[in-house]
Design a protein around this motif. Sequence first.
Motif, PDB file in Angstrom:
ATOM      1  N   SER A  12       0.829  -1.214   0.000  1.00  0.00           N
ATOM      2  CA  SER A  12       0.000   0.000   0.000  1.00  0.00           C
ATOM      3  C   SER A  12       0.862   1.261   0.000  1.00  0.00           C
ATOM      4  O   SER A  12       0.563   2.226  -0.712  1.00  0.00           O
ATOM      5  CB  SER A  12      -0.943  -0.007   1.208  1.00  0.00           C
ATOM      6  OG  SER A  12      -0.203   0.007   2.416  1.00  0.00           O
ATOM      7  N   GLU A  30      10.825   3.556   5.783  1.00  0.00           N
ATOM      8  CA  GLU A  30      10.650   2.110   5.937  1.00  0.00           C
ATOM      9  C   GLU A  30      11.503   1.620   7.114  1.00  0.00           C
ATOM     10  O   GLU A  30      12.698   1.915   7.184  1.00  0.00           O
ATOM     11  CB  GLU A  30      11.039   1.403   4.622  1.00  0.00           C
ATOM     12  CG  GLU A  30      11.169  -0.109   4.710  1.00  0.00           C
ATOM     13  CD  GLU A  30       9.947  -0.813   5.308  1.00  0.00           C
ATOM     14  OE1 GLU A  30       8.828  -0.585   4.840  1.00  0.00           O
ATOM     15  OE2 GLU A  30      10.132  -1.596   6.273  1.00  0.00           O
ATOM     16  N   GLY A  43       1.332 -15.522  -2.228  1.00  0.00           N
ATOM     17  CA  GLY A  43       0.978 -16.537  -3.233  1.00  0.00           C
ATOM     18  C   GLY A  43       2.052 -17.593  -3.385  1.00  0.00           C
ATOM     19  O   GLY A  43       2.361 -17.993  -4.516  1.00  0.00           O
ATOM     20  N   ASN A  48      -0.224 -13.618  -5.702  1.00  0.00           N
ATOM     21  CA  ASN A  48      -1.611 -13.532  -6.188  1.00  0.00           C
ATOM     22  C   ASN A  48      -2.120 -12.129  -5.828  1.00  0.00           C
ATOM     23  O   ASN A  48      -2.616 -11.905  -4.749  1.00  0.00           O
ATOM     24  CB  ASN A  48      -2.416 -14.644  -5.503  1.00  0.00           C
ATOM     25  CG  ASN A  48      -3.886 -14.549  -5.723  1.00  0.00           C
ATOM     26  OD1 ASN A  48      -4.672 -14.995  -4.911  1.00  0.00           O
ATOM     27  ND2 ASN A  48      -4.291 -13.957  -6.838  1.00  0.00           N
ATOM     28  N   VAL A 128       9.391   4.374  12.666  1.00  0.00           N
ATOM     29  CA  VAL A 128       8.672   5.504  13.279  1.00  0.00           C
ATOM     30  C   VAL A 128       8.133   5.096  14.647  1.00  0.00           C
ATOM     31  O   VAL A 128       7.451   4.072  14.788  1.00  0.00           O
ATOM     32  CB  VAL A 128       7.529   5.971  12.355  1.00  0.00           C
ATOM     33  CG1 VAL A 128       6.713   7.071  13.030  1.00  0.00           C
ATOM     34  CG2 VAL A 128       8.097   6.466  11.027  1.00  0.00           C
ATOM     35  N   GLU A 374      -3.530  -2.933   5.188  1.00  0.00           N
ATOM     36  CA  GLU A 374      -3.992  -3.907   6.178  1.00  0.00           C
ATOM     37  C   GLU A 374      -4.108  -3.347   7.589  1.00  0.00           C
ATOM     38  O   GLU A 374      -4.686  -3.971   8.474  1.00  0.00           O
ATOM     39  CB  GLU A 374      -3.024  -5.092   6.153  1.00  0.00           C
ATOM     40  CG  GLU A 374      -3.713  -6.392   6.477  1.00  0.00           C
ATOM     41  CD  GLU A 374      -2.707  -7.515   6.548  1.00  0.00           C
ATOM     42  OE1 GLU A 374      -2.098  -7.837   5.519  1.00  0.00           O
ATOM     43  OE2 GLU A 374      -2.529  -8.054   7.650  1.00  0.00           O
ATOM     44  N   LEU A 387      -4.001  -8.010  -1.223  1.00  0.00           N
ATOM     45  CA  LEU A 387      -3.102  -7.123  -1.976  1.00  0.00           C
ATOM     46  C   LEU A 387      -3.921  -6.127  -2.793  1.00  0.00           C
ATOM     47  O   LEU A 387      -3.563  -4.954  -2.890  1.00  0.00           O
ATOM     48  CB  LEU A 387      -2.186  -7.950  -2.888  1.00  0.00           C
ATOM     49  CG  LEU A 387      -0.966  -8.541  -2.184  1.00  0.00           C
ATOM     50  CD1 LEU A 387      -0.225  -9.510  -3.099  1.00  0.00           C
ATOM     51  CD2 LEU A 387      -0.009  -7.443  -1.702  1.00  0.00           C
TER      52      LEU A 387
HETATM   53  C1  LIG Z   1       2.837 -15.600   3.765  1.00  0.00           C
HETATM   54  C2  LIG Z   1       1.857 -14.586   3.214  1.00  0.00           C
HETATM   55  C3  LIG Z   1       1.236 -14.832   1.999  1.00  0.00           C
HETATM   56  C4  LIG Z   1       0.308 -13.912   1.485  1.00  0.00           C
HETATM   57  N1  LIG Z   1      -0.227 -14.148   0.253  1.00  0.00           N
HETATM   58  C5  LIG Z   1      -1.093 -13.244  -0.276  1.00  0.00           C
HETATM   59  C6  LIG Z   1      -1.594 -13.406  -1.606  1.00  0.00           C
HETATM   60  O1  LIG Z   1      -1.212 -14.331  -2.344  1.00  0.00           O
HETATM   61  N2  LIG Z   1      -2.507 -12.488  -2.056  1.00  0.00           N
HETATM   62  C7  LIG Z   1      -2.913 -11.419  -1.298  1.00  0.00           C
HETATM   63  O2  LIG Z   1      -3.746 -10.639  -1.754  1.00  0.00           O
HETATM   64  N3  LIG Z   1      -2.418 -11.221  -0.056  1.00  0.00           N
HETATM   65  C8  LIG Z   1      -1.512 -12.080   0.451  1.00  0.00           C
HETATM   66  N4  LIG Z   1      -0.984 -11.857   1.704  1.00  0.00           N
HETATM   67  C9  LIG Z   1      -1.419 -10.633   2.446  1.00  0.00           C
HETATM   68  C10 LIG Z   1      -0.743  -9.378   1.857  1.00  0.00           C
HETATM   69  O3  LIG Z   1       0.618  -9.629   1.667  1.00  0.00           O
HETATM   70  C11 LIG Z   1      -0.947  -8.173   2.770  1.00  0.00           C
HETATM   71  O4  LIG Z   1      -2.316  -7.986   3.014  1.00  0.00           O
HETATM   72  C12 LIG Z   1      -0.367  -6.894   2.161  1.00  0.00           C
HETATM   73  O5  LIG Z   1       0.985  -7.067   1.839  1.00  0.00           O
HETATM   74  C13 LIG Z   1      -0.549  -5.732   3.113  1.00  0.00           C
HETATM   75  O6  LIG Z   1       0.095  -4.611   2.583  1.00  0.00           O
HETATM   76  P1  LIG Z   1       0.393  -3.348   3.503  1.00  0.00           P
HETATM   77  O7  LIG Z   1       1.093  -2.373   2.647  1.00  0.00           O
HETATM   78  O8  LIG Z   1      -0.848  -2.909   4.177  1.00  0.00           O
HETATM   79  O9  LIG Z   1       1.345  -3.868   4.663  1.00  0.00           O
HETATM   80  P2  LIG Z   1       2.820  -4.597   4.608  1.00  0.00           P
HETATM   81  O10 LIG Z   1       3.013  -5.260   3.296  1.00  0.00           O
HETATM   82  O11 LIG Z   1       2.854  -5.411   5.824  1.00  0.00           O
HETATM   83  O12 LIG Z   1       3.797  -3.375   4.688  1.00  0.00           O
HETATM   84  C14 LIG Z   1       3.977  -2.604   5.845  1.00  0.00           C
HETATM   85  C15 LIG Z   1       5.357  -1.988   5.812  1.00  0.00           C
HETATM   86  O13 LIG Z   1       5.460  -1.017   6.843  1.00  0.00           O
HETATM   87  C16 LIG Z   1       6.708  -1.147   7.504  1.00  0.00           C
HETATM   88  N5  LIG Z   1       6.525  -0.639   8.884  1.00  0.00           N
HETATM   89  C17 LIG Z   1       5.734  -1.164   9.857  1.00  0.00           C
HETATM   90  N6  LIG Z   1       5.784  -0.397  10.969  1.00  0.00           N
HETATM   91  C18 LIG Z   1       6.623   0.618  10.669  1.00  0.00           C
HETATM   92  C19 LIG Z   1       7.078   1.743  11.422  1.00  0.00           C
HETATM   93  N7  LIG Z   1       6.663   1.961  12.681  1.00  0.00           N
HETATM   94  N8  LIG Z   1       7.965   2.591  10.831  1.00  0.00           N
HETATM   95  C20 LIG Z   1       8.382   2.376   9.569  1.00  0.00           C
HETATM   96  N9  LIG Z   1       7.979   1.337   8.812  1.00  0.00           N
HETATM   97  C21 LIG Z   1       7.103   0.469   9.364  1.00  0.00           C
HETATM   98  C22 LIG Z   1       7.009  -2.645   7.443  1.00  0.00           C
HETATM   99  O14 LIG Z   1       8.379  -2.895   7.597  1.00  0.00           O
HETATM  100  C23 LIG Z   1       6.469  -3.002   6.047  1.00  0.00           C
HETATM  101  O15 LIG Z   1       7.448  -2.854   5.061  1.00  0.00           O
HETATM  102  C24 LIG Z   1      -0.037 -12.733   2.227  1.00  0.00           C
HETATM  103  C25 LIG Z   1       0.601 -12.502   3.444  1.00  0.00           C
HETATM  104  C26 LIG Z   1       1.533 -13.409   3.934  1.00  0.00           C
HETATM  105  C27 LIG Z   1       2.218 -13.115   5.244  1.00  0.00           C
END
Ligand SMILES: Cc1cc2nc3c(=O)[nH]c(=O)nc-3n(C[C@H](O)[C@H](O)[C@H](O)COP(=O)(O)OP(=O)(O)OC[C@H]3O[C@@H](n4cnc5c(N)ncnc54)[C@H](O)[C@@H]3O)c2cc1C
Length: 401
Positions: A12, A30, A43, A48, A128, A374, A387
């Motif tokens: 995101s 990050e 995936g 995926n 952060v 998320e 995703l």
């Molecule tokens: C094993 C696995 C398989 C998955 N497979 C799928 C799939 O096939 N299809 C699908 O749709 N979804 C899948 N998901 C779910 C999907 O990956 C997540 O819903 C999605 O990546 C969430 O994105 P996000 O940007 O909200 O958070 P994240 O991808 O978790 O990114 C958050 C980022 O913020 C950073 N961060 C956190 N706190 C701080 C802070 N205080 N200061 C600075 N940086 C910080 C973290 O280091 C991270 O890089 C899977 C998840 C897992 C664990």
Amino acid sequence: MSKVVVIGGGASGLVAAIQASHHHEVILLEGNDKCGKKILLTGNGKCNYWNQDIHIRNYYTDSLETLDNIISKDNQTEVFSFLESIGVYPKIKNNYYYPYSNQATSVRTLLLAEIERKHIKVIYDFKVEHIIKNNTNFIIQSNRDEIICDKVILATGSKACPKTGSDGSGYDLALSLGHTINLVTPSLTPLKGEEDYFKEWNGVRCDGKLSLFIDNEKVSEEIGEIQLTDYGISGICTFNISGLATKSLEQKKKVTVNIHFLPFLTIPFYDWFTMRNETIPNHTIEELLESLLPYKLMFVLLEKAGIHRKDEWKLLSESKKRKLSNLLEAFELEITGYLSFDRAQVATGGISLSEINPNTMESLITPNLYLVGELLDVDGKCGGFNLAFAFISGYLAGRSI
Ligand SMILES: Cc1cc2nc3c(=O)[nH]c(=O)nc-3n(C[C@H](O)[C@H](O)[C@H](O)COP(=O)(O)OP(=O)(O)OC[C@H]3O[C@@H](n4cnc5c(N)ncnc54)[C@H](O)[C@@H]3O)c2cc1C
């Protein structure tokens, strides 16, 4: 031109930063030494990232109406075109979208290439710890530095799979800015019970219908693959009901599942077995069940029904016949636990979606703060929904700024 800080370089945050950079100076913070660690795991390494049927029926949230606006058809079209424009071309399998290369790394690489092309400054190892809001701007603090900016996009993910960097610290940041956090529990995670027969059925993969009951009321149903393990149940069907189950367990409710092991049968199993026995009389129970069930599962069911595999159906007592039929059609299992955030793919619960403007992803509590991905109280079933939500919400926040 404003100064925008995006906190979190996951799915995101990367998309939000790219979109915001069209009109603003953007800094991406990050906590890890790399962005998009979680994307690589998705995936099974194939990512995926989207689904043909992105619809509220495939999500859990505290505000379906807000979610419906966020994932509107127009927004889906725009975000999907954006992903194609940076080079993410899909390969579609049963409505699930993967990059054509079948490699999750392609998605991360293409997003990072765009970050570079847009000259977005990325600061790694910047965890952060505090966000302070004053009248005109935000002060973002880590344990060694601080940055002042006009607008913040909070994209820190949930608590699921903390080894990727999403350790739940975003909830505290949002809380400190006035937001409400709905109970957060693991989802897309295996469920545990406490039965002796688990060691007997361990390793079985079968198709079936899984129904979830909370306090004896049926709340959900899934059809597909179920994995039977030495601690309970796993697989896609289990994952898709797991968020409701984990939340209910935390609320001290009674959680049970019912498994129909032969859901393709259109008549009650008892009648079907009687008919089959007439066609091939004198067969043993084992022979009648042969090809319908894996042996390990068959033996567990027969033992629970008090039937020997060499018994003949027609010689069984009525109560044993009914018992076996019931075990096949409505195998009841009490759920007493679940595998933790370490094993969960996502978290259910999070920042209340009712506190977000669905057109912009801006906070309704703190102006100039945007919340995406998320971290919010939105979680999808297996199939690319999570995703997709991360990309759509990140895109909307970046675009609206
Ligand atoms: C094993 C696995 C398989 C998955 N497979 C799928 C799939 O096939 N299809 C699908 O749709 N979804 C899948 N998901 C779910 C999907 O990956 C997540 O819903 C999605 O990546 C969430 O994105 P996000 O940007 O909200 O958070 P994240 O991808 O978790 O990114 C958050 C980022 O913020 C950073 N961060 C956190 N706190 C701080 C802070 N205080 N200061 C600075 N940086 C910080 C973290 O280091 C991270 O890089 C899977 C998840 C897992 C664990």
